[in-house]
Design a protein around this motif. Structure first.
Motif, PDB file in Angstrom:
ATOM      1  N   PRO A   3      -9.902 -39.312 106.406  1.00  0.00           N
ATOM      2  CA  PRO A   3     -10.504 -38.086 106.951  1.00  0.00           C
ATOM      3  C   PRO A   3      -9.663 -37.403 108.032  1.00  0.00           C
ATOM      4  O   PRO A   3      -9.561 -36.177 108.062  1.00  0.00           O
ATOM      5  N   TYR A   4      -9.019 -38.182 108.923  1.00  0.00           N
ATOM      6  CA  TYR A   4      -8.243 -37.537 109.982  1.00  0.00           C
ATOM      7  C   TYR A   4      -7.073 -36.761 109.392  1.00  0.00           C
ATOM      8  O   TYR A   4      -6.697 -35.689 109.899  1.00  0.00           O
ATOM      9  N   GLN A   5      -6.491 -37.247 108.302  1.00  0.00           N
ATOM     10  CA  GLN A   5      -5.390 -36.539 107.651  1.00  0.00           C
ATOM     11  C   GLN A   5      -5.899 -35.281 106.942  1.00  0.00           C
ATOM     12  O   GLN A   5      -5.215 -34.267 106.909  1.00  0.00           O
ATOM     13  N   GLN A   6      -7.104 -35.352 106.389  1.00  0.00           N
ATOM     14  CA  GLN A   6      -7.691 -34.177 105.739  1.00  0.00           C
ATOM     15  C   GLN A   6      -7.945 -33.071 106.757  1.00  0.00           C
ATOM     16  O   GLN A   6      -7.661 -31.895 106.500  1.00  0.00           O
ATOM     17  N   ILE A   7      -8.472 -33.449 107.921  1.00  0.00           N
ATOM     18  CA  ILE A   7      -8.727 -32.471 108.981  1.00  0.00           C
ATOM     19  C   ILE A   7      -7.415 -31.874 109.469  1.00  0.00           C
ATOM     20  O   ILE A   7      -7.289 -30.652 109.610  1.00  0.00           O
ATOM     21  N   ALA A   8      -6.426 -32.716 109.715  1.00  0.00           N
ATOM     22  CA  ALA A   8      -5.112 -32.236 110.165  1.00  0.00           C
ATOM     23  C   ALA A   8      -4.508 -31.303 109.122  1.00  0.00           C
ATOM     24  O   ALA A   8      -3.943 -30.258 109.472  1.00  0.00           O
ATOM     25  N   GLU A  29     -12.452 -31.652 119.926  1.00  0.00           N
ATOM     26  CA  GLU A  29     -12.890 -32.883 119.247  1.00  0.00           C
ATOM     27  C   GLU A  29     -14.356 -32.773 118.865  1.00  0.00           C
ATOM     28  O   GLU A  29     -14.740 -33.131 117.742  1.00  0.00           O
ATOM     29  N   THR A  30     -15.177 -32.297 119.785  1.00  0.00           N
ATOM     30  CA  THR A  30     -16.615 -32.168 119.518  1.00  0.00           C
ATOM     31  C   THR A  30     -16.865 -31.194 118.378  1.00  0.00           C
ATOM     32  O   THR A  30     -17.688 -31.465 117.491  1.00  0.00           O
ATOM     33  N   MET A  41     -13.097 -40.693 117.218  1.00  0.00           N
ATOM     34  CA  MET A  41     -11.737 -41.194 117.015  1.00  0.00           C
ATOM     35  C   MET A  41     -11.050 -40.499 115.844  1.00  0.00           C
ATOM     36  O   MET A  41      -9.840 -40.265 115.881  1.00  0.00           O
ATOM     37  N   THR A  42     -11.806 -40.145 114.813  1.00  0.00           N
ATOM     38  CA  THR A  42     -11.225 -39.445 113.666  1.00  0.00           C
ATOM     39  C   THR A  42     -10.745 -38.065 114.094  1.00  0.00           C
ATOM     40  O   THR A  42      -9.621 -37.654 113.768  1.00  0.00           O
ATOM     41  N   ALA A  43     -11.579 -37.355 114.847  1.00  0.00           N
ATOM     42  CA  ALA A  43     -11.194 -36.031 115.340  1.00  0.00           C
ATOM     43  C   ALA A  43      -9.990 -36.147 116.269  1.00  0.00           C
ATOM     44  O   ALA A  43      -9.043 -35.349 116.183  1.00  0.00           O
ATOM     45  N   ARG A  45      -7.669 -38.463 116.277  1.00  0.00           N
ATOM     46  CA  ARG A  45      -6.454 -38.790 115.509  1.00  0.00           C
ATOM     47  C   ARG A  45      -5.889 -37.556 114.816  1.00  0.00           C
ATOM     48  O   ARG A  45      -4.667 -37.384 114.737  1.00  0.00           O
ATOM     49  N   ALA A  46      -6.769 -36.692 114.297  1.00  0.00           N
ATOM     50  CA  ALA A  46      -6.307 -35.469 113.637  1.00  0.00           C
ATOM     51  C   ALA A  46      -5.529 -34.605 114.625  1.00  0.00           C
ATOM     52  O   ALA A  46      -4.444 -34.099 114.310  1.00  0.00           O
ATOM     53  N   ILE A  47      -6.067 -34.463 115.832  1.00  0.00           N
ATOM     54  CA  ILE A  47      -5.390 -33.678 116.869  1.00  0.00           C
ATOM     55  C   ILE A  47      -4.070 -34.344 117.252  1.00  0.00           C
ATOM     56  O   ILE A  47      -3.048 -33.668 117.419  1.00  0.00           O
ATOM     57  N   ALA A  48      -4.066 -35.665 117.367  1.00  0.00           N
ATOM     58  CA  ALA A  48      -2.849 -36.394 117.738  1.00  0.00           C
ATOM     59  C   ALA A  48      -1.750 -36.214 116.694  1.00  0.00           C
ATOM     60  O   ALA A  48      -0.571 -36.070 117.044  1.00  0.00           O
ATOM     61  N   VAL A  49      -2.121 -36.212 115.419  1.00  0.00           N
ATOM     62  CA  VAL A  49      -1.134 -36.016 114.343  1.00  0.00           C
ATOM     63  C   VAL A  49      -0.477 -34.646 114.492  1.00  0.00           C
ATOM     64  O   VAL A  49       0.745 -34.522 114.433  1.00  0.00           O
ATOM     65  N   LEU A  50      -1.286 -33.617 114.690  1.00  0.00           N
ATOM     66  CA  LEU A  50      -0.751 -32.263 114.824  1.00  0.00           C
ATOM     67  C   LEU A  50       0.117 -32.122 116.076  1.00  0.00           C
ATOM     68  O   LEU A  50       1.134 -31.445 116.063  1.00  0.00           O
ATOM     69  N   ARG A  51      -0.304 -32.788 117.152  1.00  0.00           N
ATOM     70  CA  ARG A  51       0.483 -32.748 118.393  1.00  0.00           C
ATOM     71  C   ARG A  51       1.826 -33.433 118.174  1.00  0.00           C
ATOM     72  O   ARG A  51       2.871 -32.927 118.606  1.00  0.00           O
TER      73      ARG A  51
END
Length: 104
Positions: A3-8, A29-30, A41-43, A45-51
């Motif tokens: 899911p975190y990769q899908q959001i990213a 995140e919220t 944590m999923t949200a 991680r998505a932000i961390a990937v993009l950063r």
């Protein structure tokens, strides 16, 4: 795909398509948790990937914004500017859909 990769991926596509322009604040995140029904944590991680990719940068207590950290010199959009931009996009989308559908 996790899911975190899908959001990213979705945010990355929004950036590449121009729906999120440099300096535009991405959802918090919220907001991501509520929009996608995921845990914090999923949200995060998505932000961390993009950063890590350099697609966004984060300013503590303000949010995450489109662009590399060097873009920080530009003033991020105020919340009211972002709401107005989002409304313009919704109107443009609705107008395009209305023009594409045949009259009844």
């Amino acid at each position: 795909m996790p899911p975190y990769q899908q959001i990213a991926r979705q945010i990355r596509e929004d950036i590449q398509a121009g729906r999120l322009a440099p300096g535009h604040r991405i959802p918090s995140e919220t907001e991501l948790r509520n929009q996608y029904g995921v845990c914090r944590m999923t949200a995060r991680r998505a932000i961390a990937v993009l950063r890590a990719e350099g697609a966004i940068y984060t300013v503590q207590a303000e949010g995450s914004f489109v662009g590399p950290r060097s873009a920080r010199r530009h003033r991020p959009l105020r919340r009211s500017d972002q709401v107005a931009a989002d409304l313009r996009e919704q109107i443009r989308t609705a107008w395009s859909a209305a023009r594409a559908s045949p009259p009844r």
